[in-house]
Design an enzyme around this catalytic site. Structure first.
Site, PDB file in Angstrom:
ATOM      1  N   ASP A 398       0.907  -1.234   0.039  1.00  0.00           N
ATOM      2  CA  ASP A 398      -0.026  -0.047  -0.070  1.00  0.00           C
ATOM      3  C   ASP A 398       0.928   1.290   0.158  1.00  0.00           C
ATOM      4  O   ASP A 398       2.104   1.207   0.700  1.00  0.00           O
ATOM      5  CB  ASP A 398      -0.958   0.048   1.465  1.00  0.00           C
ATOM      6  CG  ASP A 398      -1.868   1.173   1.532  1.00  0.00           C
ATOM      7  OD1 ASP A 398      -2.592   1.454   0.552  1.00  0.00           O
ATOM      8  OD2 ASP A 398      -1.708   1.888   2.253  1.00  0.00           O
ATOM      9  N   GLU A 451       1.098  -0.421  -5.119  1.00  0.00           N
ATOM     10  CA  GLU A 451       0.172   0.817  -5.356  1.00  0.00           C
ATOM     11  C   GLU A 451       1.074   2.153  -5.467  1.00  0.00           C
ATOM     12  O   GLU A 451       1.369   2.636  -4.395  1.00  0.00           O
ATOM     13  CB  GLU A 451      -0.758   0.910  -4.438  1.00  0.00           C
ATOM     14  CG  GLU A 451      -1.869   2.070  -4.669  1.00  0.00           C
ATOM     15  CD  GLU A 451      -2.559   2.693  -3.336  1.00  0.00           C
ATOM     16  OE1 GLU A 451      -3.545   3.161  -3.636  1.00  0.00           O
ATOM     17  OE2 GLU A 451      -2.036   2.524  -2.288  1.00  0.00           O
TER      18      GLU A 451
END
Length: 715
Positions: A398, A451
């Site tokens: 993330d 990401e």
């Protein structure tokens, strides 16, 4: 009156950094002296290994006892009286160290690959006695004690000894599996911090409680492996992104447990044709509304849905159905809850001391200090832990952009440049490269995905060639541009034709995953269906065309739960998806469309074999902006492994539309998003069309309104 030494008072006051130097068995003046600190005990005696008994004198009213054992006894037990109860205890301070010198060397070097086998709470048998070994890093603490169910949460009862550069350890015979515990830490100024949860806890209490729980992680029923090759660049990857707490709920709005999810979710994903399930973070986290992205227990599956064994059963059920498991992993930041990692030993141990480096303005969270050896070892070992113990098949990392840039979401005067004066976080870059190197080195069948929302180069290229080493990168640009395009009324789309074309300029610069993730269906962005213009029929036709465009586009696929049947409202983590919508034909048609698209994507080599290779794609129609039509050829490894994808983003039907193709003869229409089976108007090519005689073979097609068709050459 016995005059006590300063060491004795340090024990009584719970601030001794090496309690073994005073407590336990010691040779003093030719005698074996035993000292024990047992608050609330009325009297204590030592029982030698041959049964000899030696009463211990109370030398301080706080519960400090001392006495001599007969010479020759090296092992002993303590017998303590508490009122009418007599309890036999093994003295924690008679046992050898838990960490070996080699452990300490590797920990100091930062190369201990299975640090989770040493730190945390580990049930074990030491010197023939069962108990639990506790180890925690707190290099700047003046003292650390274990408190828990086994000592009535008395911080003076079990002070730990410090080893190496700040690893505190203690073997406690009275502790056992299932006990709740925390660490009482004295910061450098002598003050007690709020009780800290174990950074390496394998199990925790259900929020809002925050204690760690002793779990025999060595006895975890490890899941079976997934089928091999599922993460390969040439393999089909269609990922179903799931938030476990809101995928489906019980009638009283209670969560499904891991075991209940195991009975439903893998079978559903398999039926829908998804190859992978990606769980939003399952690490323990205190706040439901963070969706797991503010974790406090990186080594513990959240207790909301069950035990670690229950989570392992869920992973095993996925693998049993042939579905791989990816975990959303958060090494970019952590919350500052008082029981967590923040200010852990009274100093900025895991984070930076300077808030310009150590705190995210947007999220109010703390940033790991990637320049610290112990922190990197903590994070890299955690990544390996999930692949090792739970047999997960990959990690999606993330907020990588927030890690890479020192000025991420900061004004010009609120960040600190690197040593070269730049904005790149050099330590974070080194950490990510180390993370990927270790993951692929130990688990070559696994994968990682970033990401990363900027133009940072070579995110998914090997470390040895200057890349960050990820297996894949989320294509955030594709998501942004195409959602912007599809949200326009068809009459205006010709002015935004480039939003569709632009993504192919860089489509092969990375190994891309095309994400329609949870972030696109929250915070006022509306659902994917909610973005579609037009009347009800057009909205669903637009959605079907857009999904078909996605599956025909180069790159692996990711779809958040609910998108696969056209969830109407935004995602709400506090309630179930709207499964009742499937009673209506429009939503059931979208679900059937995704099921068939997944089947085609997996079965047609041209749609996946060269997903990440420019040799697998060729534009055919790029300049028909007035009609909102695009067409391209997808290619597989075999010469005739070809698939023609034609997408019409206008509400008009086009007859006799000419498109050149590489082979003459019959082309079979294998998919039509306008099929009545999906809720469409059934405009198409009746299953097959043949090329017209020409210098270059051409198909003359009927293209449905707001629809997509896939055609393959007959062999």
């Amino acid at each position: 009156m016995i005059t006590l030494s300063p060491e004795a008072y340090a024990i009584i006051e719970g601030r001794h950094s090496d309690p073994f130097r005073y407590l336990g068995l010691h040779d003093e003046g030719g005698h074996h002296v035993v000292r024990a600190f047992i608050p609330e005990a009325q009297n204590v005696e030592a029982i030698g290994e041959h049964g000899e008994r030696a009463p211990l004198e109370r030398i301080h009213e706080a519960g400090l006892f001392a006495g001599a054992l007969p010479n020759g006894s090296r092992k002993y037990q303590l017998r303590a009286r508490f009122g009418d109860n007599v309890v036999e205890l093994d003295d924690p301070y008679r046992f050898p160290p838990v960490l070996t010198d080699f452990d300490l060397y590797l920990l100091g070097e930062g190369t201990h690959q299975q640090i989770y086998d040493k730190l945390g709470a580990h049930p074990m048998t030491l010197d023939g006695v069962e108990g639990v070994a506790f180890v925690v890093l707190a290099p700047n603490a003046k003292g650390v004690s274990v408190v828990g169910d086994f000592n009535y949460w008395n911080r003076r009862r079990h002070p730990m000894r410090v080893r190496g550069v700040g690893y505190w350890e203690l073997f406690i015979p009275q502790a056992s599996v299932g006990d709740h515990y925390k660490f009482d830490i004295i910061e450098p100024n002598g003050q007690h911090l709020p009780l800290k949860s174990d950074p390496f806890a394998f199990a925790t209490e259900v929020r809002p409680k925050t204690a760690s729980i002793v779990f025999d992680e060595a006895k975890l029923a490890r899941p079976r492996p997934a089928p091999s090759g599922m993460n390969a660049l040439s393999a089909p990857m269609s990922i179903y992104e799931v938030h476990l707490g809101s995928w489906r709920r019980k009638g009283n709005n209670e969560w499904l447990t891991y075991r209940e999810l195991a009975e439903q979710l893998p079978a559903y994903a398999k039926d829908m044709g998804f190859t992978h399930i990606e769980f939003l973070p399952v690490n323990e986290h205190p706040f439901d509304g963070s969706w797991g992205y503010q974790p406090t227990g990186l080594y513990a599956p959240t207790s909301r849905f069950g035990t670690p064994d229950d989570f392992a059963a869920l992973v095993d059920a996925c693998h049993r159905e042939g579905v791989a498991v990816l975990l959303d992993w958060v090494p970019g930041h952590f919350p500052d809850d008082p029981h967590g990692l923040g200010h852990f030993d009274g100093t900025a141990l895991y984070e930076h001391a300077n808030p310009l480096q150590g705190r995210h303005r947007d999220w109010g969270t703390l940033i790991y200090n990637y320049g610290r050896t112990e922190v990197v070892n903590f994070l890299v070992s955690n990544a390996l832990f999930w692949l090792d113990r739970y047999a997960v098949d990959g990690l999606r990392v993330d907020a990588v952009a927030s890690m890479l840039y020192l000025d991420y979401s900061r004004p010009a005067d609120e960040w600190i440049p690197n040593k070269y004066g730049g904005r790149e976080n050099l330590e974070a870059i080194d950490f990510l490269r180390r993370f990927n190197t270790e993951v692929f080195g130990h688990y070559p069948q696994a994968t990682t995905a970033a990401e990363e929302s900027t133009a940072w180069p070579q995110v998914s290229r090997p470390v040895e060639f200057g890349g960050l080493g990820f297996g894949y990168k989320w294509n955030m640009g594709w998501m942004h541009d195409t959602l912007k395009y599809i949200g326009k009324d068809p009459i205006h789309r010709k002015y935004h034709h480039g939003d569709i074309l632009f993504g192919l300029h860089y489509a092969f610069s990375e190994n891309f995953i095309l994400p329609l993730s949870h972030d696109e269906v929250v915070h006022g962005k509306r659902s994917i269906l909610g973005r579609m213009p037009g009347d009800q029929w057009q909205r669903f036709a637009n959605l079907r065309a857009y999904y078909s465009f996605m599956f025909g586009h180069p790159g692996k696929k990711l779809m958040f739960m609910g998108c696969e049947f056209g969830q109407e409202r935004e995602w709400n983590h506090e309630q179930s998806l709207d499964w009742h919508l499937l009673e209506q034909t429009s939503y059931a048609g979208v679900q059937a469309l995704i099921r068939d698209l997944n089947r085609l994507y997996r079965s047609v080599p041209a749609l996946h074999e060269l997903d990440c290779d420019p040799a697998g794609f060729e534009w055919v129609v790029t300049d028909d902006a007035n009609n909102n039509v695009f067409a391209w050829i997808r290619k597989g490894n075999e010469p005739r492994a070809r698939c023609l994808v034609v997408v019409n983003f206008s509400p008009n039907v086009y007859h006799d539309y000419s498109i050149r193709v590489p082979f003459a003869g019959a082309w079979r229409e294998i998919f039509n998003s306008d099929s009545a089976h999906y809720g469409g108007s059934n405009v198409g090519n009746v299953g097959e069309v043949r090329t017209r005689d020409a210098l270059v073979p051409e198909l003359h097609l009927t293209i449905p309104p707001l629809g997509a068709i896939f055609l393959v050459p007959e062999s």
